[in-house]
Every structure is written in structure tokens, then in C-alpha cells.
Design a protein around this motif. Structure first.
Motif, PDB file in Angstrom:
ATOM      1  N   ALA A 119       0.943  -1.215  -0.452  1.00 49.95           N
ATOM      2  CA  ALA A 119      -0.092  -0.149  -0.288  1.00 49.95           C
ATOM      3  C   ALA A 119       0.797   1.314  -0.235  1.00 49.95           C
ATOM      4  O   ALA A 119       0.444   1.913  -0.308  1.00 49.95           O
ATOM      5  CB  ALA A 119      -1.043  -0.116   1.411  1.00 49.95           C
ATOM      6  N   ASP A 120       2.574   1.409   0.792  1.00 49.26           N
ATOM      7  CA  ASP A 120       2.767   2.210   1.280  1.00 49.26           C
ATOM      8  C   ASP A 120       3.616   2.612   0.042  1.00 49.26           C
ATOM      9  O   ASP A 120       4.414   3.794  -0.126  1.00 49.26           O
ATOM     10  CB  ASP A 120       3.401   2.626   2.342  1.00 49.26           C
ATOM     11  N   THR A 121       4.050   1.873  -0.976  1.00 50.59           N
ATOM     12  CA  THR A 121       4.658   1.789  -2.277  1.00 50.59           C
ATOM     13  C   THR A 121       4.470   2.141  -3.374  1.00 50.59           C
ATOM     14  O   THR A 121       4.328   2.847  -4.193  1.00 50.59           O
ATOM     15  CB  THR A 121       5.802   0.671  -2.196  1.00 50.59           C
ATOM     16  N   ASP A 122       3.596   1.183  -4.371  1.00 45.69           N
ATOM     17  CA  ASP A 122       3.649   0.638  -5.477  1.00 45.69           C
ATOM     18  C   ASP A 122       2.082   1.996  -5.534  1.00 45.69           C
ATOM     19  O   ASP A 122       1.559   2.848  -6.728  1.00 45.69           O
ATOM     20  CB  ASP A 122       2.792  -0.434  -5.718  1.00 45.69           C
ATOM     21  N   LEU A 123       0.727   1.987  -4.787  1.00 50.27           N
ATOM     22  CA  LEU A 123       0.002   2.676  -5.085  1.00 50.27           C
ATOM     23  C   LEU A 123      -0.036   4.178  -4.400  1.00 50.27           C
ATOM     24  O   LEU A 123      -0.678   4.980  -5.037  1.00 50.27           O
ATOM     25  CB  LEU A 123      -1.560   1.535  -4.158  1.00 50.27           C
ATOM     26  N   ALA A 124       0.159   4.293  -3.355  1.00 48.99           N
ATOM     27  CA  ALA A 124       1.131   5.552  -2.995  1.00 48.99           C
ATOM     28  C   ALA A 124       1.104   7.008  -4.159  1.00 48.99           C
ATOM     29  O   ALA A 124       0.518   7.246  -4.059  1.00 48.99           O
ATOM     30  CB  ALA A 124       2.403   5.995  -2.262  1.00 48.99           C
ATOM     31  N   GLN A 125       1.534   5.978  -5.305  1.00 52.56           N
ATOM     32  CA  GLN A 125       1.931   6.859  -6.427  1.00 52.56           C
ATOM     33  C   GLN A 125       1.556   6.568  -7.717  1.00 52.56           C
ATOM     34  O   GLN A 125       1.838   7.078  -8.734  1.00 52.56           O
ATOM     35  CB  GLN A 125       3.557   7.654  -6.528  1.00 52.56           C
ATOM     36  N   ASP A 126       0.349   6.377  -7.421  1.00 53.64           N
ATOM     37  CA  ASP A 126      -0.386   5.284  -8.711  1.00 53.64           C
ATOM     38  C   ASP A 126      -1.184   6.252  -9.065  1.00 53.64           C
ATOM     39  O   ASP A 126      -2.589   7.081  -7.805  1.00 53.64           O
ATOM     40  CB  ASP A 126      -1.131   4.375  -7.995  1.00 53.64           C
ATOM     41  N   PRO A 127      -1.176   7.382  -9.873  1.00 55.07           N
ATOM     42  CA  PRO A 127      -2.465   8.217 -10.418  1.00 55.07           C
ATOM     43  C   PRO A 127      -3.250   7.800 -10.869  1.00 55.07           C
ATOM     44  O   PRO A 127      -4.646   8.011 -10.873  1.00 55.07           O
ATOM     45  CB  PRO A 127      -1.947   9.061 -11.725  1.00 55.07           C
ATOM     46  N   VAL A 128      -4.071   6.440 -11.468  1.00 56.82           N
ATOM     47  CA  VAL A 128      -5.329   5.855 -11.470  1.00 56.82           C
ATOM     48  C   VAL A 128      -6.253   5.366 -10.010  1.00 56.82           C
ATOM     49  O   VAL A 128      -7.005   6.303  -9.607  1.00 56.82           O
ATOM     50  CB  VAL A 128      -5.233   5.127 -12.637  1.00 56.82           C
ATOM     51  N   ALA A 129      -4.990   5.230  -9.236  1.00 53.97           N
ATOM     52  CA  ALA A 129      -5.273   4.792  -7.890  1.00 53.97           C
ATOM     53  C   ALA A 129      -5.824   6.318  -6.960  1.00 53.97           C
ATOM     54  O   ALA A 129      -6.957   6.228  -6.169  1.00 53.97           O
ATOM     55  CB  ALA A 129      -4.447   4.625  -6.919  1.00 53.97           C
ATOM     56  N   SER A 130      -5.005   7.436  -7.403  1.00 51.88           N
ATOM     57  CA  SER A 130      -5.559   8.339  -6.909  1.00 51.88           C
ATOM     58  C   SER A 130      -6.692   8.884  -7.056  1.00 51.88           C
ATOM     59  O   SER A 130      -7.666   9.794  -6.733  1.00 51.88           O
ATOM     60  CB  SER A 130      -4.485   9.460  -6.933  1.00 51.88           C
ATOM     61  N   PHE A 131      -7.354   9.173  -8.725  1.00 52.18           N
ATOM     62  CA  PHE A 131      -8.405   9.681  -9.522  1.00 52.18           C
ATOM     63  C   PHE A 131      -9.125   8.743  -8.996  1.00 52.18           C
ATOM     64  O   PHE A 131     -10.539   9.346  -8.767  1.00 52.18           O
ATOM     65  CB  PHE A 131      -7.878   9.259 -10.625  1.00 52.18           C
ATOM     66  N   LEU A 132      -9.086   7.391  -8.779  1.00 52.38           N
ATOM     67  CA  LEU A 132     -10.516   6.592  -8.785  1.00 52.38           C
ATOM     68  C   LEU A 132     -11.043   6.701  -7.278  1.00 52.38           C
ATOM     69  O   LEU A 132     -12.290   6.633  -6.929  1.00 52.38           O
ATOM     70  CB  LEU A 132      -9.960   5.606  -8.638  1.00 52.38           C
ATOM     71  N   THR A 133     -10.398   7.762  -6.091  1.00 55.70           N
ATOM     72  CA  THR A 133     -10.585   7.011  -4.289  1.00 55.70           C
ATOM     73  C   THR A 133      -9.803   8.924  -4.044  1.00 55.70           C
ATOM     74  O   THR A 133     -10.731   8.566  -2.722  1.00 55.70           O
ATOM     75  CB  THR A 133      -9.377   5.927  -3.899  1.00 55.70           C
ATOM     76  N   SER A 134      -9.525   9.230  -4.546  1.00 57.22           N
ATOM     77  CA  SER A 134      -9.701  10.505  -3.041  1.00 57.22           C
ATOM     78  C   SER A 134     -10.583  11.514  -3.922  1.00 57.22           C
ATOM     79  O   SER A 134      -9.945  12.600  -5.096  1.00 57.22           O
ATOM     80  CB  SER A 134      -7.955  11.020  -4.049  1.00 57.22           C
ATOM     81  N   ARG A 135     -11.277  11.832  -3.653  1.00 53.39           N
ATOM     82  CA  ARG A 135     -12.824  12.415  -4.458  1.00 53.39           C
ATOM     83  C   ARG A 135     -13.526  13.316  -3.634  1.00 53.39           C
ATOM     84  O   ARG A 135     -13.639  14.719  -4.684  1.00 53.39           O
ATOM     85  CB  ARG A 135     -13.926  11.149  -5.024  1.00 53.39           C
ATOM     86  N   TRP A 136     -12.648  13.424  -2.882  1.00 49.68           N
ATOM     87  CA  TRP A 136     -13.866  14.306  -1.421  1.00 49.68           C
ATOM     88  C   TRP A 136     -15.499  14.977  -1.704  1.00 49.68           C
ATOM     89  O   TRP A 136     -15.485  16.415  -1.354  1.00 49.68           O
ATOM     90  CB  TRP A 136     -12.339  15.143  -1.157  1.00 49.68           C
TER      91      TRP A 136
END
Length: 257
Positions: free
Chosen positions: A163-180
Motif C-alpha cells: 500500500a505504501d509503495t506501489d499505490l501511494a504514487q499511482d495516478p489511477v488509484a488517486s483519481f479513483l479514490t481521492s474524490r472528497w
């Protein structure tokens, strides 16, 4: 100024928290789609949010619990139930990014009625269950009165150390989950409702089984037959919501000279 919804850190809530919930055993299953596919489902004033030329359709399952209102104690009988939703990704005229819910399945009737009346959210009453078995999480749901709107979704979370390595910098993961926040049309106006929580403790995951009618019921027939483009899992976050902000009603047209 554009509203930056893609940071894993939530921006300030912008108002008093009116609702607190815990979301646990959260699975995110997503498919890339052409933005034109989701454009008809955007509320007025919103358009599909796009990453690398694609927008996305998500099938999200989780357990909701420990719901409390206006700083009061949790009310287990009212806010403790599984949920599976179909959601899209939006950006409004003010640059605020969010999600648009096409449907939200819930097993308690009272929250379904309250959410539909208060926010216009498309909650549906369903028979639901979440269970864990041999390292997999399974979500089953069948909508009352619409048997085809059913789903069995099974996900196997990957190693949490990733979780703290591959996904922390993944733009797709951020786009899909960091919506607020979410956008919704209610009583003739588009509202925007903000939420805030700690960064998602995301893990990679594998979709091991999907038998789904929710996507078709939401207008995306055939999508569940394709392999998803992203599968993620998070064990738990606690989130708070502010009161919704309503866009001003349009005024009368200006006279022409």
C-alpha cells in the motif's frame, strides 16, 4: 481556481461535520469507458472527469458502521449495514471533483428513505451480505422488487505492505479514490456534498468472481463481462460529511440590446 480532489490528503471540509461514518472492507472495481458513455448521467453543471482520455465506472462494496449525526453517539440500528454502489466521476463548473452515484444498494429501509428524501441519492432497498472466507471478501446483494439488479462480487486483497509503495504514487488509484465529495441533482438544483477522511490505506486486489446486474440496471449493459481495469481494496477509514452546498438557481435571462 480548480478544486484539487486528487491529493490523497483531504482538503479542509469547509463547514461543520454533520455526519460521521466508518467504511470498512472496501473494494473498488473499475472499468475505463469513453467519456461520452457517462456524459448523459452527469447532473447539470457537471461533466465527466477524465484521466488519460478515459472516464470510469466503479462498482464499490463496503460495510458501513458507527454512523452518528451532529457529533452525537453512533446509532447502530440506523447506520450499520452493507452497501454496494455504482458510481461515476465528475467535475463541475467550479473545478470541484467528485462522484455521481447511479445507484446505492443498502439493506436498511429507513436510511434508504432518508437519503433519497434529504439528498436525492438513488438508494435502493436490497437484501445484502458481506462475508470473508479464505482470504477473500464477498459482497452479495439483490434489490427488492427488481431481481435482475443483483450482484455477487468477490475480491482477494493483496499484501498490505504494497500500500505504501506501489499505490501511494499511482495516478489511477488517486483519481479513483481521492474524490472528497459527490454531486447530485435534487429538487431542481445540483448540490455538492463534501467529505473528509484519512488517506485510503489502499492494497492491490484481484477480482476472483463477478456475477452482476447492477451495472446493467445503472445503464451500462455488458460492462461486467469485461475484465476490470483496476481492482483495489482498503480495510477501513472513518469519514465525515459537511452539509451539501447548492448551486445558485439561474436568474432571468439578460435583456438583449
Amino acid at each position: 481556481m480548480a478544486f484539487n480532489a486528487l491529493s490523497p490528503e483531504a482538503p479542509p471540509l469547509g463547514g461543520a461535520a454533520i455526519l460521521r461514518q466508518r467504511w470498512s472492507e472496501v473494494s473498488f472495481v473499475h472499468w475505463r469507458v469513453d467519456p461520452g458513455v457517462v456524459e448523459p448521467y452527469m447532473p447539470p453543471g457537471c461533466s465527466p472527469d477524465v484521466l488519460d482520455g478515459s472516464s470510469w465506472v466503479g462498482l464499490i462494496g463496503f460495510q458501513m458502521s458507527k454512523s452518528s449525526f451532529l457529533g452525537g453517539p453512533a446509532i447502530p440500528w440506523l447506520g450499520d449495514f452493507p452497501e454496494v454502489n455504482v458510481r461515476l466521476y465528475s467535475i463541475d463548473e467550479h473545478g470541484r471533483r467528485g462522484v455521481v452515484f447511479r445507484s446505492l444498494e443498502a439493506s436498511h429501509l429507513i436510511p434508504v428513505l432518508v437519503a433519497r428524501a434529504a439528498f436525492g441519492l438513488r438508494y435502493q432497498w436490497a437484501s445484502m451480505k458481506i462475508r470473508q472466507h479464505q482470504g477473500e471478501v464477498e459482497y452479495t446483494t439483490r434489490r427488492h422488487g427488481q431481481r435482475a439488479a443483483a450482484s455477487t462480487l468477490r475480491v482477494r486483497p493483496g499484501p498490505q505492505s504494497k500500500a505504501d509503495t506501489d499505490l501511494a504514487q499511482d495516478p489511477v488509484a488517486s483519481f479513483l479514490t481521492s474524490r472528497w465529495g459527490f454531486h447530485e441533482r435534487h429538487l431542481g438544483r445540483t448540490l455538492y456534498c463534501r467529505n473528509s477522511h484519512e488517506p485510503w490505506p489502499l492494497q492491490p486486489a484481484e477480482l476472483t468472481h463477478l456475477e452482476d446486474g447492477l451495472l446493467a440496471a445503472a445503464g451500462f449493459d455488458g460492462l461486467s463481462t469485461r475484465a476490470p481495469d483496476s481492482v483495489l481494496y482498503a480495510p477501513e477509514v472513518t469519514t465525515v460529511f459537511a452539509a451539501p452546498q447548492r448551486a445558485p438557481r439561474p436568474g432571468p435571462p439578460e435583456p438583449r440590446g
